[in-house]
Design a protein around this motif. Structure first.
Motif, PDB file in Angstrom:
ATOM      1  N   ARG A 312       0.818  -1.219   0.000  1.00  0.00           N
ATOM      2  CA  ARG A 312       0.000   0.000   0.000  1.00  0.00           C
ATOM      3  C   ARG A 312       0.850   1.267   0.000  1.00  0.00           C
ATOM      4  N   GLU A 313       1.828   1.342   0.893  1.00  0.00           N
ATOM      5  CA  GLU A 313       2.632   2.558   0.991  1.00  0.00           C
ATOM      6  C   GLU A 313       3.428   2.789  -0.294  1.00  0.00           C
ATOM      7  N   ARG A 314       3.928   1.721  -0.897  1.00  0.00           N
ATOM      8  CA  ARG A 314       4.689   1.850  -2.132  1.00  0.00           C
ATOM      9  C   ARG A 314       3.805   2.365  -3.270  1.00  0.00           C
ATOM     10  N   ILE A 315       2.577   1.855  -3.335  1.00  0.00           N
ATOM     11  CA  ILE A 315       1.648   2.291  -4.378  1.00  0.00           C
ATOM     12  C   ILE A 315       1.241   3.754  -4.162  1.00  0.00           C
ATOM     13  N   LEU A 316       0.881   4.114  -2.946  1.00  0.00           N
ATOM     14  CA  LEU A 316       0.465   5.493  -2.695  1.00  0.00           C
ATOM     15  C   LEU A 316       1.604   6.470  -2.952  1.00  0.00           C
ATOM     16  N   ASN A 317       2.817   6.067  -2.655  1.00  0.00           N
ATOM     17  CA  ASN A 317       3.967   6.921  -2.961  1.00  0.00           C
ATOM     18  C   ASN A 317       4.144   7.054  -4.476  1.00  0.00           C
ATOM     19  N   ALA A 318       3.981   5.947  -5.196  1.00  0.00           N
ATOM     20  CA  ALA A 318       4.092   5.983  -6.660  1.00  0.00           C
ATOM     21  C   ALA A 318       3.019   6.895  -7.264  1.00  0.00           C
ATOM     22  N   TYR A 319       1.805   6.843  -6.713  1.00  0.00           N
ATOM     23  CA  TYR A 319       0.733   7.709  -7.205  1.00  0.00           C
ATOM     24  C   TYR A 319       1.066   9.176  -6.928  1.00  0.00           C
ATOM     25  N   LYS A 320       1.649   9.446  -5.762  1.00  0.00           N
ATOM     26  CA  LYS A 320       2.061  10.816  -5.420  1.00  0.00           C
ATOM     27  C   LYS A 320       3.087  11.325  -6.423  1.00  0.00           C
ATOM     28  N   VAL A 321       4.054  10.487  -6.742  1.00  0.00           N
ATOM     29  CA  VAL A 321       5.074  10.837  -7.728  1.00  0.00           C
ATOM     30  C   VAL A 321       4.425  11.060  -9.101  1.00  0.00           C
ATOM     31  N   ALA A 322       3.490  10.197  -9.464  1.00  0.00           N
ATOM     32  CA  ALA A 322       2.819  10.317 -10.759  1.00  0.00           C
ATOM     33  C   ALA A 322       2.083  11.654 -10.883  1.00  0.00           C
ATOM     34  N   ILE A 323       1.409  12.054  -9.820  1.00  0.00           N
ATOM     35  CA  ILE A 323       0.706  13.336  -9.846  1.00  0.00           C
ATOM     36  C   ILE A 323       1.705  14.481  -9.987  1.00  0.00           C
ATOM     37  N   GLU A 324       2.786  14.415  -9.237  1.00  0.00           N
ATOM     38  CA  GLU A 324       3.818  15.462  -9.307  1.00  0.00           C
ATOM     39  C   GLU A 324       4.456  15.534 -10.695  1.00  0.00           C
ATOM     40  N   GLN A 325       4.568  14.389 -11.350  1.00  0.00           N
ATOM     41  CA  GLN A 325       5.220  14.323 -12.657  1.00  0.00           C
ATOM     42  C   GLN A 325       4.248  14.527 -13.821  1.00  0.00           C
ATOM     43  N   GLY A 326       2.980  14.767 -13.502  1.00  0.00           N
ATOM     44  CA  GLY A 326       2.002  15.064 -14.546  1.00  0.00           C
ATOM     45  C   GLY A 326       1.502  13.870 -15.327  1.00  0.00           C
ATOM     46  N   TYR A 327       1.518  12.694 -14.726  1.00  0.00           N
ATOM     47  CA  TYR A 327       0.943  11.511 -15.389  1.00  0.00           C
ATOM     48  C   TYR A 327      -0.558  11.692 -15.563  1.00  0.00           C
ATOM     49  N   ARG A 328      -1.088  11.011 -16.567  1.00  0.00           N
ATOM     50  CA  ARG A 328      -2.528  11.044 -16.847  1.00  0.00           C
ATOM     51  C   ARG A 328      -3.162   9.801 -16.214  1.00  0.00           C
TER      52      ARG A 328
END
Length: 339
Positions: A312-328
């Protein structure tokens, strides 16, 4: 474990309203569970993370134009979203607007009409038509895009994967949308196989879990199939040292359901029928070694599934990074490869 543990804030502008062209130019985040690394590339470059002998398992379901409009006996309009075929004449459906009660009839055209034969939870109904509805769908139905996509889709085929063969889904298995014929050929030339399974996607897949305890959530049932021939192909690849890579959460669900029917010394067995497999953190994966997936809605069973696979923590961190990096995000959004 609480449902709120799988929540996150997504700025609305991160929700993809249209697909990229060509499909394989979507962005790809590569999340490595072994060393916690995150890499950024495009989907075309997924070949850099695949090995000869691997097998990619894809869902060959095809989205049907499942949204149809009818008139009640009183003359009022009725919106029907077909979810799951029960038999030749009967479907489980979502009914929009002022929902009719059991026994109420409706008319779609002079040839096709139906009756509500059972009231299910909330807006669900069992609907019986006077004849099979499938032959009419291309003329009377509309593509059921998810509610977070507000822009019209000019080409309905853009919401179908290149693997789509078997009609029956109310939504696309979106991880497969990133593949093109050019990319498939490139992958095959590396000595990597493809295997086809079928899981007909219901809209429950995209719905948030409302219960505070996710264990109390009633998981949706979907029809899936993995044939004996496909099981032999997957098991042979695994025995030779290849990885079983699921393309999408629907393929994950099918593979892990098939794992329950595996014989000794095998990873999957043949399966055909309904699956109610609910994958939450704590689940032990028996078949899937890696997965390709999109970025999922908060509080959904899908973000719970990928959290079960990667943490869970790894996924939520990845999602945070994705938002910061402008992923769709979501159906027409970018992809993640979890190794």
């Amino acid at each position: 474990m609480k449902t709120s543990d799988f929540d996150y804030f997504l700025p609305p502008e991160c929700i993809a309203q249209h697909p990229v062209e060509p499909r394989h130019n979507s962005r790809l985040m590569v999340l490595n569970r072994a060393n916690d690394s995150i890499q950024h590339t495009i989907f075309w470059n997924i070949t850099e993370y695949l090995h000869p002998g691997d097998i990619l398992v894809v869902n060959q379901t095809r989205v049907i134009p499942a949204r149809i409009y009818a008139h009640k006996e009183t003359g009022g309009k009725l919106e029907i979203l077909l979810l799951r075929r029960v038999d030749d004449h009967t479907w489980e459906a979502l009914i929009g607007g002022k929902r009719p009660r059991k026994g109420k009839s409706f008319m779609i055209n002079e040839h096709l009409h139906g009756t509500i034969i059972e009231e299910l939870e909330e807006s669900r109904r069992l609907v019986r038509f006077n004849q099979p509805v499938e032959p009419y769908l291309e003329r009377i139905g509309q593509m059921p895009l998810p509610p977070y996509i507000h822009e019209p889709l000019r080409d309905p085929e853009r919401y179908q994967t290149i693997f789509a063969r078997q009609p029956g889904s109310a939504a696309a298995p979106t991880a497969g949308l990133h593949f093109t014929s050019e990319l498939i050929e490139r992958i095959a030339q590396m000595g990597i196989q493809f295997a086809e399974v079928t899981l007909h996607v219901g809209l429950d897949t995209f719905m948030p879990v409302h219960e505070e305890n996710p264990l109390e959530h009633k998981i949706h049932t979907e029809w899936c199939e993995l044939t004996e021939e496909t099981a032999q192909k997957i098991n042979a690849a695994k025995k030779e040292g290849g990885r079983i890579i699921a393309v999408g959460t629907t393929s994950v669900r099918t593979l892990e359901t098939a794992a329950q029917y595996a014989r000794e010394g095998e990873w999957v067995g043949a399966v055909s029928g309904a699956t109610s497999l609910y994958i939450l953190p704590g689940y032990t994966f028996r078949a899937v070694d890696a997965m390709i997936t999109n970025f999922h809605l908060p509080r959904s069973t899908l973000i719970m599934l990928v959290s079960a696979f990667a943490g869970r923590e790894r996924i939520l961190n990845a999602y945070k990074v994705a938002i910061e990096q402008g992923y769709r995000f979501y159906s027409f959004g970018d992809a993640m490869l979890i190794l």
